[in-house]
Design a protein around this motif. Sequence first.
Motif, PDB file in Angstrom:
ATOM      1  N   GLY A 112      39.588  43.311  22.597  1.00 42.13           N
ATOM      2  CA  GLY A 112      38.268  42.973  23.111  1.00 42.13           C
ATOM      3  C   GLY A 112      37.900  43.844  24.287  1.00 42.13           C
ATOM      4  N   LEU A 113      36.892  43.403  25.002  1.00 40.61           N
ATOM      5  CA  LEU A 113      36.430  44.109  26.199  1.00 40.61           C
ATOM      6  C   LEU A 113      36.975  43.386  27.419  1.00 40.61           C
ATOM      7  CD1 LEU A 113      32.702  44.652  25.180  1.00 40.61           C
ATOM      8  CD2 LEU A 113      34.586  46.286  24.999  1.00 40.61           C
ATOM      9  N   LEU A 114      37.754  44.078  28.217  1.00 39.38           N
ATOM     10  CA  LEU A 114      38.396  43.488  29.386  1.00 39.38           C
ATOM     11  C   LEU A 114      37.941  44.238  30.633  1.00 39.38           C
ATOM     12  CD1 LEU A 114      40.491  41.559  30.684  1.00 39.38           C
ATOM     13  CD2 LEU A 114      42.238  43.281  30.160  1.00 39.38           C
ATOM     14  N   TYR A 115      37.410  43.492  31.587  1.00 36.26           N
ATOM     15  CA  TYR A 115      36.911  44.065  32.830  1.00 36.26           C
ATOM     16  C   TYR A 115      37.451  43.289  34.023  1.00 36.26           C
ATOM     17  CZ  TYR A 115      33.155  46.446  30.248  1.00 36.26           C
ATOM     18  OH  TYR A 115      32.441  47.238  29.395  1.00 36.26           O
ATOM     19  N   TYR A 116      37.575  43.994  35.130  1.00 39.89           N
ATOM     20  CA  TYR A 116      37.752  43.336  36.424  1.00 39.89           C
ATOM     21  C   TYR A 116      36.356  43.086  36.983  1.00 39.89           C
ATOM     22  CZ  TYR A 116      42.753  44.299  36.700  1.00 39.89           C
ATOM     23  OH  TYR A 116      44.096  44.316  36.467  1.00 39.89           O
ATOM     24  N   ILE A 117      36.209  41.980  37.685  1.00 36.14           N
ATOM     25  CA  ILE A 117      34.963  41.662  38.375  1.00 36.14           C
ATOM     26  C   ILE A 117      35.156  42.057  39.828  1.00 36.14           C
ATOM     27  CG2 ILE A 117      33.345  39.834  39.033  1.00 36.14           C
ATOM     28  CD1 ILE A 117      34.561  38.224  36.608  1.00 36.14           C
ATOM     29  N   GLU A 118      34.233  42.870  40.335  1.00 39.50           N
ATOM     30  CA  GLU A 118      34.300  43.291  41.731  1.00 39.50           C
ATOM     31  C   GLU A 118      33.061  42.784  42.463  1.00 39.50           C
ATOM     32  OE1 GLU A 118      37.025  47.307  41.498  1.00 39.50           O
ATOM     33  OE2 GLU A 118      34.872  47.553  41.773  1.00 39.50           O
ATOM     34  N   TYR A 119      33.274  42.424  43.736  1.00 33.28           N
ATOM     35  CA  TYR A 119      32.211  41.868  44.568  1.00 33.28           C
ATOM     36  C   TYR A 119      32.069  42.727  45.824  1.00 33.28           C
ATOM     37  CZ  TYR A 119      29.467  38.279  46.942  1.00 33.28           C
ATOM     38  OH  TYR A 119      28.467  37.589  47.584  1.00 33.28           O
ATOM     39  N   GLY A 153      38.093  38.849  40.187  1.00 30.30           N
ATOM     40  CA  GLY A 153      38.274  38.122  38.938  1.00 30.30           C
ATOM     41  C   GLY A 153      38.394  39.068  37.761  1.00 30.30           C
ATOM     42  N   ASP A 154      38.512  38.462  36.589  1.00 30.30           N
ATOM     43  CA  ASP A 154      38.504  39.252  35.371  1.00 30.30           C
ATOM     44  C   ASP A 154      37.717  38.509  34.302  1.00 30.30           C
ATOM     45  OD1 ASP A 154      40.305  37.536  33.753  1.00 30.30           O
ATOM     46  OD2 ASP A 154      41.915  38.327  34.983  1.00 30.30           O
TER      47      ASP A 154
END
Length: 193
Positions: free
Chosen positions: A88-95, A105-106
Amino acid sequence: MKSTKWRTLAIDILKKRTQPNSESSFKHNSSKKVRINEKIRLVPFDNIRKESLKWYQDPESMYNIVGVKMTYTKEEINQMYTWQNEHGLLYYIEYNRGSRFQTIGDVWLAEDDYAIVIDQEYRNRHIGRIVTKYFLFKSKKMGREYMTVSEIFNWNKASQKMFTSLKFYPFNEQKDSWSYRRKLKRPRKLNSL
């Protein structure tokens, strides 16, 4: 049960959530970041980041993720990320904290599953909701009929509230959880004259 048995079970749960050939509809572009707004961006998974140890080694967070108060080792986290990235599509969440972006997060979107984890410090800021809205849009663009969350535990009221506010509905009951789904409207085709 011993904790190692639960760890194996938790990884097996992650693997069972996606059909073996689900990656076929994904085109991975490992170099493209996605800017959602001035505060939030998504960065494609590249390697395990130290911040993720905080989320997956916190028994309270894991209780909401896998239904058991346990922790993952660094090796198990890496295993999970590698598998998710292949399926699938896997991303880190950046703030954006003003002077720099912080990994908080991810998020993972597969053919038949969606999962999101936000660091406790950044919860209740609607970050999960904003990121999920982006993936609803992306799923529509991909021509998906549904977006599915395979498991939200009955005690995870915050996740239930977020997903139902985005028009997801429970459709499949398990022992301690429900699967949630949202029907996606396909773009209309214009009739040619």
